[in-house]
Every structure is written in structure tokens, then in C-alpha cells.
Design a protein around this motif. Structure first.
Motif, short mmCIF file in Angstrom:
data_model
loop_
_atom_site.label_atom_id
_atom_site.label_comp_id
_atom_site.label_asym_id
_atom_site.label_seq_id
_atom_site.Cartn_x
_atom_site.Cartn_y
_atom_site.Cartn_z
N ARG A 137 -12.18 4.15 5.07
CA ARG A 137 -11.79 2.86 4.49
C ARG A 137 -10.34 2.53 4.81
NH1 ARG A 137 -12.98 2.87 -1.72
NH2 ARG A 137 -11.82 0.90 -1.52
N GLN A 138 -9.48 3.52 4.74
CA GLN A 138 -8.07 3.27 5.06
C GLN A 138 -7.90 2.86 6.52
OE1 GLN A 138 -5.00 5.87 3.42
NE2 GLN A 138 -6.56 6.91 2.20
N LEU A 139 -8.61 3.54 7.42
CA LEU A 139 -8.51 3.19 8.84
C LEU A 139 -9.01 1.78 9.09
CD1 LEU A 139 -9.68 6.50 10.58
CD2 LEU A 139 -7.37 5.53 10.57
N PHE A 193 -6.50 -1.03 10.66
CA PHE A 193 -6.85 -1.62 11.94
C PHE A 193 -7.03 -3.13 11.80
CE2 PHE A 193 -8.16 2.63 13.68
CZ PHE A 193 -7.39 2.56 14.83
N GLY A 194 -7.72 -3.55 10.74
CA GLY A 194 -7.93 -4.97 10.52
C GLY A 194 -6.63 -5.71 10.30
N LEU A 195 -5.73 -5.13 9.48
CA LEU A 195 -4.45 -5.77 9.20
C LEU A 195 -3.61 -5.84 10.47
CD1 LEU A 195 -3.10 -6.95 6.64
CD2 LEU A 195 -1.77 -4.83 6.53
N ALA A 196 -3.63 -4.78 11.27
CA ALA A 196 -2.88 -4.78 12.54
C ALA A 196 -3.39 -5.86 13.47
CB ALA A 196 -2.98 -3.41 13.20
N LEU A 197 -4.72 -6.06 13.52
CA LEU A 197 -5.29 -7.10 14.38
C LEU A 197 -4.87 -8.49 13.91
CD1 LEU A 197 -8.88 -5.69 14.99
CD2 LEU A 197 -7.08 -6.01 16.71
N LEU A 256 -13.27 -5.97 9.43
CA LEU A 256 -12.72 -4.64 9.21
C LEU A 256 -12.03 -4.54 7.85
CD1 LEU A 256 -11.22 -3.87 12.74
CD2 LEU A 256 -13.08 -2.63 11.62
N VAL A 257 -11.24 -5.54 7.52
CA VAL A 257 -10.51 -5.50 6.24
C VAL A 257 -11.48 -5.49 5.07
CG1 VAL A 257 -8.98 -6.82 4.72
CG2 VAL A 257 -8.38 -6.54 7.12
N MET A 258 -12.47 -6.38 5.09
CA MET A 258 -13.39 -6.46 3.96
C MET A 258 -14.37 -5.29 3.93
SD MET A 258 -12.46 -8.68 2.02
CE MET A 258 -11.21 -9.94 2.01
N ALA A 259 -14.65 -4.67 5.08
CA ALA A 259 -15.48 -3.47 5.09
C ALA A 259 -14.77 -2.29 4.44
CB ALA A 259 -15.88 -3.11 6.52
N SER A 260 -13.45 -2.39 4.28
CA SER A 260 -12.68 -1.33 3.62
C SER A 260 -12.63 -1.52 2.10
CB SER A 260 -11.25 -1.29 4.17
OG SER A 260 -10.47 -2.37 3.67
#
Length: 269
Positions: A40-42, A46-50, A84-88
Motif C-alpha cells: 500500500r505504501q509503494l 508511486f502514484g503521488l510521484a506520477l 495507484l493512490v486510491m488502490a493504497s
């Protein structure tokens, strides 16, 4: 081009940097108070970086000078990064990162009748789904695209509207709870990507196979890579058509997994 040069802001925004800094700080603080798996952290980071790369680096320059780069930017903002963000499932972690008095005040505010009515209207699944599709299609109308590319305020609104509607839609789709409290039933969450991807596929196919330049604004701005207009346009249409549909399909599969889990949980033993 060096990596440092690529990551340098094309149009620096103090507000954007502040939003990212606050979000990072809350999430880091939240991970100290809530149990969050490495996966979840990854996904979150990754989502925030994108999001940051798409909004605050040289990607934004290329998006202003090539149609296919513009579509790649919106693919990230509308599909990949928010997925990615919401999947976390970051909500509980971000809340845990807030000081206790703020959490108490936020909980009390959420219980107010006016706020609950407003949330019921603004977060209605039909409205979110329509805005999700509209935030792609409206900006692709050639006259709207032309104006949004020459008006910097409208350009910023375009990018932010794509990002915000993407976050709202994937939050709705990837909710792993039963309904209620989830705002959309588990079965409808599986069906939703089929409904939202169809108009996007049609628009992508039309753009791909149209044999005239729909977006001359990119010639006026100057093309970064010197691609012929129709080639650039066809690649941009294919990006809407294939990768975007693939990501929505992945979202549908995640929703299907949640539906299966909920069905097994509710099955009598």
C-alpha cells in the motif's frame, strides 16, 4: 537532457509544492500511527510521484507542444496516478496523520446535516462517473482544446479537473466496503468501467482515424519532436483507446475481486 533538467519545474507553482509537501507530511506521520502494508505504501508513493511528474516537470512542457504527450499526461492524471493512490486506500492513513484535535473537529464537521447533504449530492456515483468521462471528452473538443492551451488559467483548470475527477472516480470504484457505507454497490463497481470506457474508446478511435488536423494549436505552439500533425494525432488517439481502456479494465478486475470477497463473506456457512 539530464534527469535533473527533466525534473526541474517547467512552470513553478508554490501552491502545488505546498499541497504535495503537506500530503507527504501527513502520510508519513500517519504511517507511524496506522498499520500500512509495504504494498500500500509503494502504491501511494508511486502514484503521488506520477502526479508530481505529470504536473510539475518538463512533462508539462511536452504536453503543451505535442498532442500525444498531452494525452500521456492526462492518462497519468486521470487513470494511472489516481488508480495507484486510491488502490493504497490512503484516507485512513492521512486521517491518522492529522493532530487529534483536527481529527475530532473533522469528524464533528462530517456529521453536520448540511455537510452530509452536500456530500450526498457532490459524491453521488452518477455525478462522479459523468464528470470522470466529461473531464476527458470536453477538453478534446477542438475549439475548447484551442482555448485551454492559450489561456494559462484554463490550462491549469483543465489539468486539475482531470486529476480531481480521476481521484474521485477511482475512490468510488475501488471502495472495498459493502454498500452502504460504500456509495456504489459492489456489482455496479464492476460494471462501471465498461460504461465509462466506451465513450473514451469511441473518441480515441475517431481521433486516431481522422485524416485532418483536429488540433492545429500544437503547430502554433511549435512541436517539440517535429512529428507530422496526423501522426501525432493518431498516436494520441491510440493512447486514449488502448492504455486507458487497459487501466479501466484493471480497475474493473480489482472491483471484481472486492465483490467476490464480499460475496464469500456474506455467504451462509
Amino acid at each position: 537532457m539530464s534527469l535533473l533538467h527533466f525534473l526541474a519545474p517547467w512552470e513553478p507553482s508554490i501552491l502545488l509544492v505546498a499541497i504535495f509537501a503537506i500530503t507527504c507530511g501527513l502520510y508519513l506521520r500517519g504511517t507511524r500511527h496506522a498499520r500500512v502494508s509495504v504494498a500500500r505504501q509503494l502504491a501511494f508513493w508511486f502514484g503521488l510521484a506520477l502526479f508530481y511528474i505529470a504536473l510539475h516537470t518538463r512533462v508539462d512542457y511536452y504536453a503543451e507542444h505535442e498532442f500525444f504527450a498531452h494525452r500521456l499526461q492526462h492518462l497519468v492524471l486521470h487513470h494511472l496516478a489516481p488508480l495507484l493512490v486510491m488502490a493504497s486506500y490512503p484516507g485512513s492513513v492521512l486521517r491518522a496523520g492529522l493532530p487529534i484535535p483536527w481529527r475530532t473537529r473533522l469528524r464533528a464537521t462530517g456529521k453536520k446535516a448540511g455537510i452530509r447533504i452536500l456530500a450526498k449530492i457532490c459524491l453521488h456515483p452518477t455525478l462522479i462517473s459523468l464528470l470522470f468521462v466529461a473531464s476527458v471528452l470536453v477538453w478534446l473538443i477542438p475549439s475548447v482544446q484551442f482555448i485551454s492551451m492559450i489561456n494559462w488559467r484554463l490550462y491549469l483548470f483543465m489539468n486539475w479537473s482531470v486529476a480531481v475527477t480521476g481521484l474521485l472516480y477511482w475512490w468510488l470504484l475501488l471502495d472495498h466496503r459493502p454498500a452502504p457505507p460504500a456509495r456504489l454497490g459492489a456489482g455496479l463497481r464492476v460494471l462501471s468501467p465498461l460504461l465509462t470506457m466506451t465513450p473514451q474508446i469511441l473518441a480515441g478511435a475517431i481521433i486516431t482515424f481522422t485524416q485532418r488536423d483536429l488540433y492545429p494549436i500544437f503547430d502554433l505552439c511549435g512541436r517539440a519532436f517535429g512529428l507530422p500533425a496526423l501522426t501525432d494525432q493518431s498516436i494520441g488517439g491510440l493512447i486514449m483507446w488502448v492504455p486507458a481502456s487497459l487501466l479501466e479494465g484493471i480497475g474493473g478486475l480489482l472491483a471484481l475481486r472486492h465483490w467476490t470477497r464480499l460475496s464469500q463473506k456474506n455467504r451462509p456457512h
